[in-house]
Design a protein around this motif. Structure first.
Motif, PDB file in Angstrom:
ATOM      1  N   VAL A   1      61.704  68.681   9.937  1.00 53.91           N
ATOM      2  CA  VAL A   1      62.245  67.116  10.040  1.00 53.91           C
ATOM      3  C   VAL A   1      63.790  67.452   9.900  1.00 53.91           C
ATOM      4  O   VAL A   1      63.723  68.972  10.176  1.00 53.91           O
ATOM      5  N   ALA A   2      64.550  66.266  10.196  1.00 55.64           N
ATOM      6  CA  ALA A   2      66.016  66.674  10.259  1.00 55.64           C
ATOM      7  C   ALA A   2      66.242  65.371   9.978  1.00 55.64           C
ATOM      8  O   ALA A   2      65.746  63.927   9.966  1.00 55.64           O
ATOM      9  N   GLU A   3      66.958  65.625   9.202  1.00 54.08           N
ATOM     10  CA  GLU A   3      68.493  64.429   8.031  1.00 54.08           C
ATOM     11  C   GLU A   3      69.850  64.618   8.362  1.00 54.08           C
ATOM     12  O   GLU A   3      70.256  65.442   8.000  1.00 54.08           O
ATOM     13  N   PHE A   4      70.384  63.235   8.078  1.00 52.77           N
ATOM     14  CA  PHE A   4      71.885  62.872   8.233  1.00 52.77           C
ATOM     15  C   PHE A   4      72.267  64.235   6.842  1.00 52.77           C
ATOM     16  O   PHE A   4      70.560  63.228   6.296  1.00 52.77           O
ATOM     17  N   ARG A   5      73.188  64.407   6.682  1.00 58.33           N
ATOM     18  CA  ARG A   5      73.775  64.336   5.178  1.00 58.33           C
ATOM     19  C   ARG A   5      74.216  63.105   4.403  1.00 58.33           C
ATOM     20  O   ARG A   5      74.281  61.302   5.733  1.00 58.33           O
ATOM     21  N   PRO A   6      73.777  62.738   2.933  1.00 57.54           N
ATOM     22  CA  PRO A   6      73.521  61.430   2.975  1.00 57.54           C
ATOM     23  C   PRO A   6      75.402  60.905   2.978  1.00 57.54           C
ATOM     24  O   PRO A   6      75.315  59.408   3.025  1.00 57.54           O
ATOM     25  N   ASP A   7      76.442  61.287   3.281  1.00 60.99           N
ATOM     26  CA  ASP A   7      77.586  60.533   3.391  1.00 60.99           C
ATOM     27  C   ASP A   7      78.051  60.978   3.988  1.00 60.99           C
ATOM     28  O   ASP A   7      79.293  61.304   4.679  1.00 60.99           O
ATOM     29  N   SER A   8      77.306  61.246   5.305  1.00 56.48           N
ATOM     30  CA  SER A   8      78.345  62.166   6.561  1.00 56.48           C
ATOM     31  C   SER A   8      77.470  61.232   8.298  1.00 56.48           C
ATOM     32  O   SER A   8      76.148  60.557   8.262  1.00 56.48           O
TER      33      SER A   8
ATOM     34  N   SER B   1      68.482  70.340  10.329  1.00 56.43           N
ATOM     35  CA  SER B   1      66.556  70.682  10.961  1.00 56.43           C
ATOM     36  C   SER B   1      66.245  71.467  10.564  1.00 56.43           C
ATOM     37  O   SER B   1      67.162  72.172  10.587  1.00 56.43           O
ATOM     38  N   VAL B   2      64.848  71.527   9.512  1.00 52.37           N
ATOM     39  CA  VAL B   2      64.447  72.420   9.345  1.00 52.37           C
ATOM     40  C   VAL B   2      62.824  72.508   9.497  1.00 52.37           C
ATOM     41  O   VAL B   2      62.305  71.863  10.763  1.00 52.37           O
ATOM     42  N   GLY B   3      62.396  73.920  10.384  1.00 49.72           N
ATOM     43  CA  GLY B   3      61.469  73.571  10.622  1.00 49.72           C
ATOM     44  C   GLY B   3      60.992  75.003  10.759  1.00 49.72           C
ATOM     45  O   GLY B   3      60.870  75.768  10.052  1.00 49.72           O
ATOM     46  N   ILE B   4      59.363  75.559  11.311  1.00 46.79           N
ATOM     47  CA  ILE B   4      59.314  76.609  11.581  1.00 46.79           C
ATOM     48  C   ILE B   4      59.772  77.819  11.554  1.00 46.79           C
ATOM     49  O   ILE B   4      60.864  78.139  11.972  1.00 46.79           O
ATOM     50  N   LYS B   5      60.193  78.222  10.588  1.00 46.46           N
ATOM     51  CA  LYS B   5      61.013  79.393  10.269  1.00 46.46           C
ATOM     52  C   LYS B   5      62.499  79.879  10.823  1.00 46.46           C
ATOM     53  O   LYS B   5      63.154  80.435  11.232  1.00 46.46           O
TER      54      LYS B   5
ATOM     55  N   ALA C   1      65.462  88.214   0.763  1.00 45.58           N
ATOM     56  CA  ALA C   1      65.535  87.083   1.412  1.00 45.58           C
ATOM     57  C   ALA C   1      64.272  86.486   2.759  1.00 45.58           C
ATOM     58  O   ALA C   1      64.856  87.807   3.378  1.00 45.58           O
ATOM     59  N   ARG C   2      63.441  85.937   3.333  1.00 44.23           N
ATOM     60  CA  ARG C   2      63.089  86.405   4.729  1.00 44.23           C
ATOM     61  C   ARG C   2      62.976  84.607   4.799  1.00 44.23           C
ATOM     62  O   ARG C   2      63.077  83.635   3.886  1.00 44.23           O
ATOM     63  N   MET C   3      63.516  84.529   5.725  1.00 48.43           N
ATOM     64  CA  MET C   3      63.356  83.317   6.534  1.00 48.43           C
ATOM     65  C   MET C   3      61.796  82.752   6.900  1.00 48.43           C
ATOM     66  O   MET C   3      61.151  83.219   6.969  1.00 48.43           O
ATOM     67  N   GLN C   4      61.639  81.597   6.029  1.00 55.05           N
ATOM     68  CA  GLN C   4      60.545  81.508   6.144  1.00 55.05           C
ATOM     69  C   GLN C   4      59.889  79.946   6.789  1.00 55.05           C
ATOM     70  O   GLN C   4      61.223  78.983   7.676  1.00 55.05           O
ATOM     71  N   THR C   5      58.984  79.504   6.882  1.00 56.63           N
ATOM     72  CA  THR C   5      58.839  77.801   7.649  1.00 56.63           C
ATOM     73  C   THR C   5      59.530  76.850   6.700  1.00 56.63           C
ATOM     74  O   THR C   5      58.981  76.928   5.324  1.00 56.63           O
ATOM     75  N   MET C   6      60.088  76.071   7.154  1.00 58.08           N
ATOM     76  CA  MET C   6      61.004  75.157   6.163  1.00 58.08           C
ATOM     77  C   MET C   6      59.887  73.778   5.903  1.00 58.08           C
ATOM     78  O   MET C   6      59.871  73.589   8.046  1.00 58.08           O
ATOM     79  N   LEU C   7      59.508  73.383   4.938  1.00 57.35           N
ATOM     80  CA  LEU C   7      58.887  71.835   5.125  1.00 57.35           C
ATOM     81  C   LEU C   7      59.686  70.210   4.879  1.00 57.35           C
ATOM     82  O   LEU C   7      59.373  69.278   5.111  1.00 57.35           O
ATOM     83  N   SER C   8      60.605  70.662   4.515  1.00 50.72           N
ATOM     84  CA  SER C   8      61.803  69.407   3.808  1.00 50.72           C
ATOM     85  C   SER C   8      63.090  70.222   3.113  1.00 50.72           C
ATOM     86  O   SER C   8      62.855  71.503   3.256  1.00 50.72           O
ATOM     87  N   VAL C   9      63.484  68.746   3.304  1.00 51.93           N
ATOM     88  CA  VAL C   9      65.256  69.059   2.904  1.00 51.93           C
ATOM     89  C   VAL C   9      65.717  68.069   2.409  1.00 51.93           C
ATOM     90  O   VAL C   9      65.674  67.302   2.042  1.00 51.93           O
ATOM     91  N   ALA C  10      66.494  68.536   1.320  1.00 53.88           N
ATOM     92  CA  ALA C  10      67.273  67.453   0.138  1.00 53.88           C
ATOM     93  C   ALA C  10      68.652  68.172   0.022  1.00 53.88           C
ATOM     94  O   ALA C  10      68.981  69.519   0.657  1.00 53.88           O
ATOM     95  N   PHE C  11      69.524  67.236  -0.109  1.00 49.87           N
ATOM     96  CA  PHE C  11      71.391  67.348   0.371  1.00 49.87           C
ATOM     97  C   PHE C  11      71.840  67.666  -1.143  1.00 49.87           C
ATOM     98  O   PHE C  11      71.071  66.544  -2.377  1.00 49.87           O
ATOM     99  N   GLY C  12      72.221  68.576  -2.125  1.00 44.13           N
ATOM    100  CA  GLY C  12      72.992  68.833  -3.351  1.00 44.13           C
ATOM    101  C   GLY C  12      74.686  68.064  -3.302  1.00 44.13           C
ATOM    102  O   GLY C  12      74.923  68.460  -2.100  1.00 44.13           O
TER     103      GLY C  12
END
Length: 1587
Positions: free
Chosen positions: A1531-1538, A1544-1548, A1573-1584
Motif C-alpha cells: 500500500v502507498a498512501e498520501f498523508r491526508p493533509d499533504s 509506502s509499506v510492504g514486505i519488511k 523491535a524487528r522490522m516486520q512486513t507491513m500490510l496497511s497504513v493509517a495516519f494519526g
C-alpha cells in the motif's frame, strides 16, 4: 602568406532547383500569403511564384521527409531523418524557428499533422514501433505517446469534427485513435466483407465519423466509425498517394499521373490528366519508363498544386485544367554527379543517373534545356569556346553534344568502367577523359576526338584532373590518394618534380597537393571530400564533402585543419561544387538528394552591410568547432584552465550503481543472510564542521544568503556558514561531488548540481536545508554550470556529457522546458538574460554562444569575435543586449547582441569571476587581485590585492601564499566575499582589511591524518605538499602550515605529543616539532611512497615506517638509527598497528594479507587467529582480521575499505571506503556483512578516519575532495529525534519470523494478462460447476450483500426465438448486455470497498469491472472500460471532485501500448472516463491513492522495481517516478493533509516519501530506538494527528 583565419567573404543560398517527390507524400502546400511551401534535401523552401523568389528555412541538419501546415497557414512543421531526429515548427514568413520538438523519435519522422485549433501536433516516427506522439508544440512537451503499428504508417490526420480523435493508416491497416489523459488508445478498422484488407496510403476525415482513405489498388475506402462502409472503385488506375481536403471537397492524386477532384460527398467533379501535358516527362525512358506519378496535391480555391515523383511541381488552374503550368523541375531519383559551368555565360550543366542532361540559367533560375541520353551520366565538361558539351557515362563511354541544340557530335566507348572525370585543355585542343579503369585517355578535339595519348600511372580509379595553363601538363588524383603528373598530349608520366616547379594550373579542382592541405581535418581519412574548386581572383576555395557541408576556405591553405565557414543545406553527400564563370556564384549538387543549389558569393568588402540582411547568415557558422588549426596568434593555454578542461569527473562506480551491484551479489549471500548478523552500534555521529572549499575547479560558487550567512559547497555537501558564530549547517541531499552552485535572486534558495551517471540538481532552502525540488533524468556524468532567471522561476543548467547539453527548467514543477546540445567544447558558465528570460548565453573553451528558446529546443548563434578565445565567466550588463565576458588572457570582452564591441585589459592571466553591481562591476583573476569597475569598464575604481600583510587579526587561519588565484566573488553586507583556488574563503572589507573565514587543503589527494594524544588538535598532510595543524575546538581554525618538498601520505604524533612524524611520497620521512613544525630529523632510505608511519606506545622509543616497496623499517628515535627491517610482505603496505607493549607490529598489505612482526628486529611471526584477538593492541587501524571481517561490504570487488579506526573505549569501529561512505560498526565486528550506520558527505573515497583522544569527535579526510570533516560523536543514551542521516545496511535481514500464509501467497502471485492469454487458458479439466468446492466467506457475503438480488438461480426464460426469413440477409448477432455480477475481489486486494454519496452506494470491483451497488434499490451499475483485471480502487475524498474513482489494472509491458497497465479515472455516477493514464509499471498497478487536494494520484507497480509514480491525472501528465523498493509494496498512501508527503509499506519495510519538484526522495523507517523491535512486513497504513 598563409593567413590561418577563415575567409571574410561568404556564401548565401540564392536558389534551389528541385523538389523532393521520392519516398515522400503530402509535402506541398499554399501558405496564407499564397506562397508555396515544400522541401528539398535539408532545406524548407518558401517559393513565391508571382515574383519568382525563394526563401529558405535552414534549421534542419539532415534530410527533411515530412511537412505539415498549421491551420492558419503561416506556420510550418517539418520533420527530418537522423539518429536523433527533431521537428521544427517555423514561420513561413519570417523563416524563424518557433519551436523545436526533440528527444522522442529515432530514425526519422515520417508524418506530421496539426489539429483543427493548431494547438497540438501529432508525429509518427520511423522506429520499429512507428511511435505516435502528440505534442503541445509551443511548449515542446509530449502529451501522449504510443506504439503506432508494427508496420510502416503512411499518413495520420486529426478528425476535424471530433476533438481528440485521430486516424492513422499504413501497410495493411487503418487505426482510429482516441486521446484521453496521456493515453492514445487505438481501434483497428474492420475491413469486413466490403473490401480487401490492403495497404492504405492516405486519408481525410469528414463529418459524422466518416473517413475517406486512398488504397494501394486505386480504390477509395469510405469508413464510418471503425467499419468499412463502402468503396469507390477504380478512383485511380493504381495507388492513391495523396488526398487533400478543402472547403470545396477533396482532391486525390495517384500513381497513374491523374488528379481527381471530388465534392464533399465524394461525388466526382473532374479529372486532370498530367500525362497529356507537353511539358514534363512523357519521354519513354528505356526500361524505367514509369510515366508520371503524383505524390502530393493541394487544392485551394481555383488553384491546384501537384508534386510528382520526378521532382516537378505543377500548378493547375481549375477552369483551365488542360494547361497545367510547370513551375519547378529537378533531377529525378538516382545519384547526381555531373556538373559543368559554361566558360562565358551564366549557365550550369548537370547530368544524372536519371539519364538526363539539363542546362540551367543562373540568372533566370530556370531550366532552359534538357536531353535524355541512353546511359546514366557521371561527369560533364564544356569546351573552352563553349560550343561542345562532353558527358562521361557510367558504362565507360563518353558523348559530345553541341550546346546550342543538344545534337550529338560523337559517341566513343574505349573503356569498360564508368568515366568519372573529363576536362578540356585551356587551348581547347584536347579532351582528357579519366575512368575507373585507372587510366586517362587524351583525345584530339579537331581530329573528331581521335585518341592521341594515354596516361597509365595510377593503380586506382581517377577522381580529379587539372590542366596547366599552357596545356602542357595534366595532374591527376586517384582513389588511393596519389597525385601524379603527365606530359601532354603524349601522356608520359613526369617523374622529375623539378620541371613542375614553375607550372601554373589553369584550374584547381584536385583534393591533393600543398595548396589545399588545409581542406583536410588534421587526422582524417582522405576520401570524404568529393570536390574542390579554387577561385584564384578572390583567393578562396570551396569544398564539398560527404557530410553535406559546403565549406569556404582561403586559397592557398597549406596547413592541415584550416579555419573555414560552413554551410548546411544538402543533407547527405555533395558530389560536386563549381564556381560560375565570373565567380558570382557557387553551384553545388547533392548525390542522394539530386538537387542543385546555387549560392551567391558575397566578397569581403560587402560583408559588413550583409550582416543585417538575411536570417540565414547565422548558419554560416564560421570558425566552427571542427576547424582546429594551430592558429599562430593563439595565446598559450593557461595551466589552470588546461587542467580544468581535462577533468571529466568520470567514476568507475557511481553510487547509483549500488542497488544493481547489490542485486548481483545477493545470490551469493543468501546463505550468510540467514545467519544472525551483528546489530549496528547504538551511538552515532553527526557532521559538525568541514575544513574545505571547492575552488580548484569551480567558479562563482560562493554567495551571501538573505540572512547574511555564507553558502558554498565542498565534496558532496552544501555548506551554510555563519560567520558570527563560526558554525556550519549542511545540506546533505547530494551523494557525489557538487560541481556548481547558483543562488536564487531572493537569496533564500540555492541550486547545486552534482556528478553522477544520471546527475541531479537540487534546489534547497538555506534556512531549513530542505530540498524544494530535485531535477534529474537529463544530464549525464555531471552538471557543470547553473543559473536562475531574474524572476527566480527558471533555472538553466549545463551537463558534462560530450555535447554539454543545455537545459532550461521550470524548477518548481520540475519540468524541462527546453534542451539543446551546447557545444563540443567545455562550457564554463551559463547565464539567463535578466530582461528577456527566453534568452541566455553560454561561454567556455573557444566559444561564446547566444541562445534563445524555441519550444522544446534552443537556438544558438556563435558570437562573432575574429579569433576565438576561451571565456571563463560572463555576466549581463545594464541593458538586454549588453554582455561582459572574461577571457583566459585577462581581457574583458564587451558584447552588444552577438557582436564584440571592444575588449579591456583587466587582469594578468585569466579572469575567473565577474559580478555585476547596481553601478559597475567587480572582477577577480588568477593574479589574486579583486578589481572594482565603473559601469562601462572604462575606469578601474579600486583594486584589492589578497596578501598576508592585510589579513585581519580575527582570521580563522593563515594564507598559504600571496595573491592566490581568485575563483569566486560575491558582494553583500558591505563586504566582498572571495573564494580562492587554494580553498580559502576570505571576506574583504571595502576599507581594505581581509578576514579569512574558512580554508582547506588545495588540489591534490589528502591521505595523512593524525589526532593529538591529549589535545583537541589534528594534523593532516596532503599531495598539495603541505602539512597542516588544525584546532578541533570550537574555534575551528588552521593553527599552522608548512610547505614540504614533496606531497605526503601519512603522519603521526609521538605519544607525548611533542613530535610529529611525516612520511613523504618520495620515500623519505621527517620528524618535526609539533608546535613550530621545524625539522628535528629526516631520513631517505626508500624509493617508493611512505604509506604509514607509527610511534610505538608508551615512551615512543621506536618509530615504524611502512613503505610502498613492501618493507617496514624500525628506527630508534633517541639514537636516530635504523634498527630493524620487516621483510616478507609480497605487496605494498597499507596499514600498521603496535600492540600495547610496543613489541609486536600488525601489518596489512594491498593484497589483503595480514602479517605480524616482532620489534625492534623485525622478525616475522605467525600467530593463530584465536590468539590475535587476545592481544591488546595500542591502536586498531587495520582493515583485516576476524575481529573486523564484518566491515567488508557485499560488493567488495568494486569498493575497498580504505581506512578504519577503533574508538579508545573499544566499542565503535569507524571505517571509510572508496564510495565516500563513513560507516560505524559495533566492535568486535565478527561474522560477515555486519549491520552499520553509514553517512554520506565525502564524495569519492574516504582516505582516513581517526577518533580524537577522548572519542568526542571523529575526524575524516576525503581523497580528491580535499576535505577535512569533523563529526560529533553522539553516544548511545543521547538521542534527539532528528532526521536520521544513516542508512540501513546492505542486506535486509531475514531473521524476523515467517509470514502469514496469506501474505506469502499474495506476494508470490503473478498476474498474467488474461485479455491476451485466451489461448493459454487450460482447455482440459473439470468444468467449474462440476468442481466440488466450498464457497469462500467472501463469496457468501457477496451473494448476501444488500439483500439477495431478485433473481432465481435458474436460467432466464429465453425470449421468443426469431424466425429467419430465408430471403433476408442474416441479422447480426445480438449484443450482450451485462446485468449482474456476483463476487468481490478480496483474495489478493485490500482497501477496495468504499462508500459513496453519504453511504447510499458502495463501490467495489471484481474481474475487469468496477461496480456501484445502490444499497436502497440494490441495483448494480458497471464501469466496463478496463481491458483486464482490476487490482486496486480508490476514491477522491476532496469535495471538489465528488464521486471520482480511480482503478488500476493488470497489464504486460510498460511500452505505452494498448496492453500496457493503465489507471482509469472515472465518475462513479455517470461512468464517464475522465482520464486514462498509461503507465510504465509492467505487470500491473497494485495500489493507488489521491492526494489531499485531489489533483495528484499516486500509483505503485508490480514491476520488479515496484516503481512509485505520481500523476497529475487531469492532464494525464506524469509528475515523478522512482524505484520504490526491492521487495513488494502493498500500500502507498498520501498523508491526508499533504500533496507532497506519502508513505509506502510492504514486505519488511516502511518508507517515508517527499515529492520535491519532479523528484521523489525517500527515507527508510528506522526502528532502532524501540527496544528489540524487528522490522516486520507491513500490510496497511493509517495516519494519526500529532498531539
Amino acid at each position: 602568406m598563409a593567413d590561418r583565419t577563415a575567409p571574410n567573404c561568404h556564401l548565401r543560398l540564392e536558389w534551389v532547383y528541385g523538389y523532393r517527390g521520392h519516398q515522400c507524400r503530402n509535402n506541398l502546400y499554399y501558405t496564407a500569403a499564397k506562397e508555396i511551401v515544400y522541401f528539398v534535401a535539408g532545406v524548407g523552401v518558401v517559393y513565391n511564384t508571382r515574383e519568382h523568389k525563394q526563401k529558405f528555412y535552414l534549421g534542419h541538419n539532415d534530410d527533411i521527409i515530412s511537412l505539415a501546415l498549421h491551420p492558419e497557414r503561416v506556420l510550418v512543421a517539418t520533420g527530418q531523418v537522423g539518429k536523433e531526429p527533431y521537428i521544427c515548427v517555423w514561420d513561413s514568413y519570417t523563416l524563424q524557428t518557433v519551436s523545436i520538438l526533440k528527444d522522442v523519435h529515432t530514425h526519422g519522422i515520417a508524418c506530421l499533422a496539426f489539429d483543427l485549433e493548431g494547438q497540438c501536433l501529432v508525429s509518427v516516427g520511423l522506429d520499429s514501433k512507428n511511435t505516435i506522439c502528440v505534442w503541445d508544440w509551443r511548449r515542446g512537451k509530449v502529451l501522449a505517446a504510443a506504439p503506432g503499428h508494427t508496420d510502416r504508417i503512411f499518413d495520420i490526420s486529426w478528425d476535424l469534427y471530433q476533438p481528440s480523435k485521430l486516424v492513422s493508416c499504413g501497410v495493411k491497416h487503418i487505426k482510429f485513435w482516441s486521446l484521453c489523459g496521456n493515453a492514445l488508445t487505438p481501434k483497428r478498422g474492420v475491413f469486413g466483407k466490403t473490401g480487401d484488407l490492403q495497404t492504405i496510403l492516405c486519408l481525410a476525415c469528414a463529418k459524422d465519423e466518416v473517413t475517406y482513405s486512398g488504397a494501394l489498388n486505386g480504390d477509395i475506402y469510405v469508413w464510418k466509425g471503425i467499419n468499412l462502409m463502402r468503396t469507390v472503385q477504380g478512383a485511380h488506375g493504381s495507388g492513391i498517394f495523396s488526398m487533400n481536403v478543402c472547403e470545396e471537397g477533396f482532391a486525390t492524386g495517384g500513381r497513374d499521373g491523374c488528379v481527381r477532384l471530388w465534392d464533399l460527398n465524394f461525388k466526382p467533379i473532374t479529372v486532370i490528366d498530367l500525362r497529356e501535358t507537353d511539358q514534363g516527362y512523357k519521354v519513354a525512358r528505356g526500361e524505367n519508363s514509369r510515366g508520371l506519378s503524383v505524390r502530393s496535391v493541394c487544392w485551394r480555391g481555383d488553384h491546384i498544386l501537384v508534386g510528382t515523383q520526378d521532382s516537378e511541381i505543377f500548378e493547375v488552374v481549375v477552369h483551365d485544367r488542360t494547361k497545367p503550368f510547370l513551375i519547378m523541375q529537378g533531377h529525378c531519383e538516382g545519384e547526381l554527379w555531373a556538373l559543368a559551368v559554361h566558360p562565358t555565360k551564366p549557365l550550369a550543366m548537370t547530368g544524372s543517373d536519371d539519364r538526363s542532361v539539363r542546362i540551367w540559367s543562373l540568372i533566370d533560375h530556370a531550366l532552359i534545356a534538357r536531353c535524355n541520353m541512353e546511359e546514366p551520366i557521371r561527369c560533364a565538361a564544356v569546351s573552352t569556346d563553349g560550343i561542345h558539351l562532353a558527358l562521361g557515362m557510367k558504362d565507360g563511354s563518353f558523348t559530345v553534344l553541341r550546346v546550342r541544340d543538344m545534337t550529338e557530335v560523337v559517341h566513343i566507348k574505349d573503356r569498360k568502367e564508368a568515366i568519372h572525370e573529363l576536362k578540356y585543355s585551356p587551348d581547347g585542343a584536347h579532351l582528357a577523359v579519366g575512368s575507373n579503369d585507372n587510366s586517362v585517355d587524351i583525345y584530339g578535339v579537331v581530329q573528331r576526338y581521335k585518341k592521341v595519348g594515354e596516361c597509365i600511372g595510377s593503380n586506382s580509379f581517377i577522381t580529379h584532373m587539372d590542366w596547366s595553363t599552357d596545356s602542357k601538363y595534366l595532374q591527376t588524383n586517384d582513389g588511393s590518394s596519389r597525385r601524379l603528373f603527365y606530359r601532354m598530349p603524349s601522356g608520359k608520366e613526369v617523374t622529375n618534380r623539378e620541371e613542375l616547379k614553375l607550372v601554373q594550373w589553369a584550374s584547381w579542382t584536385c583534393v591533393l597537393g600543398p595548396e589545399v592541405n588545409g581542406i583536410w581535418p588534421k587526422y582524417s581519412d582522405i576520401n570524404d571530400i568529393n570536390s574542390v574548386d579554387a577561385n584564384f581572383n578572390n583567393q578562396v576555395l570551396v569544398t564539398a564533402d560527404d557530410y553535406g557541408l559546403v565549406k569556404l576556405l582561403r586559397y592557398p591553405c597549406v596547413k592541415k585543419g584550416a579555419k573555414f565557414k560552413k554551410y548546411l543545406g544538402h543533407s547527405a553527400h555533395i558530389t560536386n561544387a563549381r564556381w560560375s564563370h565570373d565567380y558570382q556564384w557557387v553551384i553545388t549538387i547533392g548525390g542522394a538528394d539530386h538537387s542543385v543549389f546555387q549560392w551567391k558569393f558575397v566578397p569581403e568588402r560587402k560583408s559588413k552591410e550583409a550582416v543585417h540582411l538575411a536570417a540565414q547568415e547565422t548558419l554560416a557558422d564560421s570558425n566552427s568547432e571542427e576547424s582546429d588549426s594551430d592558429q599562430s596568434d593563439v595565446p598559450e593555454m593557461d595551466s589552470e584552465i588546461e587542467q580544468e578542461t581535462q577533468l571529466t569527473y568520470r567514476r568507475q562506480v557511481y553510487k547509483e550503481d549500488l542497488p544493481q551491484l547489490k542485486e548481483q551479489c545477493k545470490e551469493k549471500h543468501r546463505a550468510t543472510a540467514m545467519k544472525k548478523r551483528e546489530r549496528a552500534p547504538g551511538s552515532g555521529v553527526k557532521l559538525h564542521f568541514i575544513h574545505g572549499y571547492r575552488g580548484y575547479d569551480c567558479r562563482s560558487n560562493l554567495f551571501y544568503t538573505q540572512t547574511g550567512e555564507i553558502v558554498y559547497h565542498v565534496a558532496a555537501i552544501g555548506v551554510v556558514y555563519n560567520r558570527q558564530q563560526n558554525t556550519q549547517r549542511f545540506y546533505m541531499g547530494h551523494d557525489d561531488d557538487i560541481l556548481c552552485l547558483a543562488i536564487h535572486p531572493m537569496k533564500d534558495f540555492v541550486a547545486t548540481g552534482q556528478v553522477g551517471r544520471d546527475s541531479s540538481i537540487h534546489i534547497w532552502d538555506t534556512e531549513t536545508l530542505k530540498p524544494m525540488s530535485v531535477l534529474r533524468g537529463f544530464h549525464q556524468l555531471g552538471v557543470c554550470a547553473l543559473d536562475f532567471s531574474v524572476d527566480g522561476k527558471r533555472l538553466a543548467s549545463v551537463g558534462l556529457d560530450d555535447n554539454h547539453t543545455i537545459v532550461l527548467w521550470d524548477w518548481r514543477k520540475g519540468e524541462k522546458l527546453s534542451a539543446m546540445r551546447g557545444s563540443k567544447d567545455k562550457i564554463f558558465v551559463v547565464k539567463i538574460n535578466p530582461y528577456l528570460p527566453d534568452k541566455l548565453i553560454t561561454a567556455g573553451v573557444k566559444h561564446m554562444k547566444f541562445w534563445h528558446k524555441a519550444g522544446g529546443g534552443l537556438i544558438g548563434r556563435k558570437g562573432n569575435m575574429g579569433k576565438t578565445e576561451t571565456m571563463m565567466c560572463a555576466v549581463y550588463g545594464w541593458s538586454e543586449e549588453m554582455v561582459f565576458s572574461g577571457t583566459c588572457t585577462g581581457d574583458i570582452c564587451i558584447w552588444r547582441d552577438m557582436f564584440l564591441m571592444k575588449t579591456v585589459k583587466a587582469h594578468d592571466g585569466p579572469v575567473f569571476s565577474v559580478h555585476a553591481l547596481e553601478k559597475g562591476f567587480v572582477t577577480g583573476g588568477k593574479d589574486g587581485i579583486v578589481a572594482l569597475w565603473d559601469d562601462t569598464f572604462e575606469r578601474c575604481l579600486k583594486t584589492y590585492a589578497i596578501k598576508r600583510a592585510v589579513l585581519a587579526p580575527g582570521s580563522k587561519g593563515l594564507l598559504l601564499e600571496d595573491n592566490p588565484s581568485i575563483r569566486a566573488i560575491s558582494l553583500g553586507h558591505g563586504h566582498i566575499l572571495v573564494g580562492t583556488k587554494n580553498g580559502e574563503i576570505l571576506e574583504v572589507d571595502k576599507s581594505g582589511p581581509i578576514t579569512l573565514l574558512v580554508q582547506g587543503h588545495m588540489e591534490g589527494e589528502v591521505w595523512g591524518l593524525a589526532t593529538h594524544p591529549h589535545l583537541p588538535l589534528c594534523a593532516t598532510v596532503s599531495d598539495d605538499k603541505t602539512l597542516r595543524i588544525w584546532d578541533l575546538s570550537p574555534s575551528h581554525c588552521m593553527l599552522a602550515v608548512r610547505k614540504l618538498r614533496k606531497g605526503g601520505r601519512c603522519c603521526c604524533f609521538s605519544p607525548d605529543g611533542k613530535a610529529l612524524a611525516v612520511g613523504l611520497n618520495d620515500g623519505s620521512f621527517l620528524i618535526v616539532n609539533a608546535d613550530t613544525l621545524e625539522d628535528l630529523v629526516s631520513f631517505h632510505h626508500r624509493k617508493d611512497i611512505i604509506s604509514d608511519i607509527r610511534f610505538s606506545p608508551g615512551s615512543g622509543k621506536y618509530l615504524a615506517v611502512a613503505s610502498g616497496d613492501t618493507f617496514v623499517d624500525i628506527y630508534n628515535v633517541m639514537s636516530s638509527k635504523r634498527v630493524g627491517v620487516c621483510k616478507g610482505c609480497l605487496n605494498y603496505i597499507t596499514h600498521l598497528d603496535w600492540d600495547k607493549r610496543g613489541k609486536l607490529l600488525q601489518v596489512n598489505t594491498g593484497a589483503k594479507e595480514q602479517f605480524f612482526f616482532e620489534a625492534p628486529r623485525g622478525k616475522r611471526q605467525t600467530i593463530p587467529a584465536t590468539e590475535v584477538e587476545k592481544i591488546d593492541w595500542s591502536t586498531w587501524t587495520c582493515v583485516l582480521g576476524t575481529s573486523v571481517e564484518g566491515i567488508w561490504p557485499l560488493i567488495n570487488e568494486v569498493t575497498e575499505v580504505t581506512a578504519a579506526c577503533l574508538s579508545n573505549d573499544r566499542k565503535v569501529l569507524a571505517t571509510g571506503d572508496d564510495l565516500g561512505y563513513v560507516k560505524l560498526f559495533k566492535y568486535p565486528v565478527k561474522g560477515k556483512y555486519a549491520k552499520f550506520k553509514r553517512y554520506v558527505a565525502h564524495s569519492t573515497h574516504v582516505t582516513n578516519v581517526r577518533w580524537t583522544h577522548d572519542d568526542s569527535l571523529l575526524v575524516t579526510v576525503g581523497g580528491s575532495d580535499t576535505c577535512l570533516m569533523i563529526w560529533a560523536h553522539e553516544p548511545e543514551g543521547h538521542r534527539e529525534f532528528k532526521q536520521c542521516d544513516s542508512e540501513e545496511s546492505d542486506i535486509e535481514s531475514e531473521d524476523d519470523g515467517g509470514y502469514d500464509s496469506d501474505v506469502t501467497r499474495e506476494n508470490e502471485i503473478n498476474y498474467t494478462i488474461k485479455a491476451l492469454s485466451s489461448n493459454m487458458r487450460p482447455m482440459t479439466g473439470v468444468k467449474p460447476h462440476l468442481q466440488l468446492k466450498e464457497p469462500s466467506v467472501d463469496e457468501r457475503q457477496g451473494v448476501v450483500r444488500g439483500s439477495r438480488p431478485p433473481v432465481s438461480r435458474a436460467l432466464p426464460q429465453p425470449e421468443k426465438l426469431q424466425t429467419n426469413n430465408v430471403g433476408k440477409k442474416k441479422r447480426p448477432i445480438e449484443d450482450l448486455v451485462l446485468e449482474l455480477v456476483f463476487g468481490y475481489r478480496g483474495n489478493d486486494c485490500r482497501n477496495n470497498v468504499h462508500y459513496l454519496n453519504e453511504g447510499a452506494d458502495i463501490i467495489y470491483h471484481t474481474a475487469s469491472i468496477g461496480i456501484v451497488l445502490n444499497l436502497t434499490t440494490s441495483c448494480q451499475s458497471f464501469y466496463v472500460e478496463h481491458s483486464d483485471e482490476i487490482l486496486c480502487l480508490t476514491i477522491n475524498q476532496t469535495p471538489k471532485f465528488p464521486n471520482v474513482v480511480a482503478t488500476g489494472q493488470v497489464g504486460d509491458t510498460g511500452d505505452m501500448s494498448a496492453t500496457s497497465p493503465s489507471i482509469h479515472v472515472w465518475d462513479a455516477m455517470t461512468k464517464q472516463t475522465l482520464s486514462v493514464l498509461r503507465c510504465f509499471h509492467s505487470g500491473g498497478v497494485c495500489s493507488i491513492s489521491f492526494s489531499a487536494t485531489g489533483k495528484l494520484l499516486l500509483s505503485v507497480g508490480l514491476d520488479p522495481e515496484h516503481t512509485v509514480t505520481i500523476w497529475k491525472w487531469q492532464e494525464g501528465a506524469k509528475v515523478a517516478s522512482r524505484i520504490g523498493h526491492t521487495q513488494r509494496i502493498f500500500v502507498a498512501e498520501f498523508r491526508p493533509d499533504s500533496d507532497t508527503h506519502f508513505v509506502s509499506v510492504g514486505i519488511k519495510h516502511v518508507r517515508f516519501w517527499t515529492l520535491a519538484g519532479r523528484a521523489l526522495l525517500s527515507k527508510k523507517g528506522v526502528l532502532s530506538s524501540v527496544e528489540d523491535a524487528r522490522m516486520q512486513t507491513m500490510l496497511s497504513v493509517a495516519f494519526g494527528a500529532v498531539p
